[in-house]
Design a protein around this motif. Structure first.
Motif, PDB file in Angstrom:
ATOM      1  N   THR A  37      10.602   4.481 -34.967  1.00  0.00           N
ATOM      2  CA  THR A  37      11.843   3.776 -34.644  1.00  0.00           C
ATOM      3  C   THR A  37      12.297   2.877 -35.791  1.00  0.00           C
ATOM      4  O   THR A  37      13.497   2.664 -35.965  1.00  0.00           O
ATOM      5  CB  THR A  37      11.712   2.951 -33.345  1.00  0.00           C
ATOM      6  N   TYR A  38      11.351   2.396 -36.590  1.00  0.00           N
ATOM      7  CA  TYR A  38      11.684   1.571 -37.752  1.00  0.00           C
ATOM      8  C   TYR A  38      12.463   2.389 -38.777  1.00  0.00           C
ATOM      9  O   TYR A  38      13.450   1.908 -39.349  1.00  0.00           O
ATOM     10  CB  TYR A  38      10.403   0.995 -38.353  1.00  0.00           C
ATOM     11  N   ILE A  39      12.046   3.638 -38.995  1.00  0.00           N
ATOM     12  CA  ILE A  39      12.761   4.522 -39.927  1.00  0.00           C
ATOM     13  C   ILE A  39      14.198   4.719 -39.444  1.00  0.00           C
ATOM     14  O   ILE A  39      15.145   4.639 -40.216  1.00  0.00           O
ATOM     15  CB  ILE A  39      12.036   5.883 -40.078  1.00  0.00           C
ATOM     16  N   GLY A  40      14.358   4.975 -38.165  1.00  0.00           N
ATOM     17  CA  GLY A  40      15.698   5.147 -37.601  1.00  0.00           C
ATOM     18  C   GLY A  40      16.554   3.906 -37.773  1.00  0.00           C
ATOM     19  O   GLY A  40      17.748   3.989 -38.095  1.00  0.00           O
ATOM     20  N   MET A  41      15.950   2.747 -37.569  1.00  0.00           N
ATOM     21  CA  MET A  41      16.681   1.488 -37.721  1.00  0.00           C
ATOM     22  C   MET A  41      17.098   1.255 -39.173  1.00  0.00           C
ATOM     23  O   MET A  41      18.181   0.737 -39.436  1.00  0.00           O
ATOM     24  CB  MET A  41      15.843   0.326 -37.195  1.00  0.00           C
ATOM     25  N   ILE A  42      16.254   1.659 -40.101  1.00  0.00           N
ATOM     26  CA  ILE A  42      16.603   1.549 -41.521  1.00  0.00           C
ATOM     27  C   ILE A  42      17.773   2.468 -41.833  1.00  0.00           C
ATOM     28  O   ILE A  42      18.738   2.078 -42.488  1.00  0.00           O
ATOM     29  CB  ILE A  42      15.385   1.882 -42.414  1.00  0.00           C
ATOM     30  N   GLU A  43      17.700   3.707 -41.354  1.00  0.00           N
ATOM     31  CA  GLU A  43      18.764   4.670 -41.626  1.00  0.00           C
ATOM     32  C   GLU A  43      20.092   4.245 -41.014  1.00  0.00           C
ATOM     33  O   GLU A  43      21.150   4.590 -41.531  1.00  0.00           O
ATOM     34  CB  GLU A  43      18.365   6.062 -41.133  1.00  0.00           C
TER      35      GLU A  43
END
Length: 70
Positions: A37-43
């Protein structure tokens, strides 16, 4: 460049690099030792990513940090 636009551009560059490598967000998160979910939030430019995590993402993508920040 505003803070928001820096986050947007970084997120776009991460997404583009991830997709060009044929990786899902989950696969990238595993390689970078970060939560999916952190990757998604960064993107989506929802997180102000730390320098350590920028390095982890760049390493996982086999990219130079400068490529992700331009």
């Amino acid at each position: 460049m505003t803070k928001k636009s820096i986050l947007v551009k970084f997120g776009e560059n991460v997404r583009e690099a991830r997709k060009s490598k044929g990786l899902s967000q989950e696969q990238l998160s595993f390689k970078a030792d970060l939560h999916r979910t952190y990757i998604g939030m960064i993107e989506r430019a929802e997180k102000n990513v730390t320098l350590k995590n920028i390095e982890k993402i760049a390493t996982a993508l086999e990219a130079n940090i400068s490529e992700l920040l331009k």
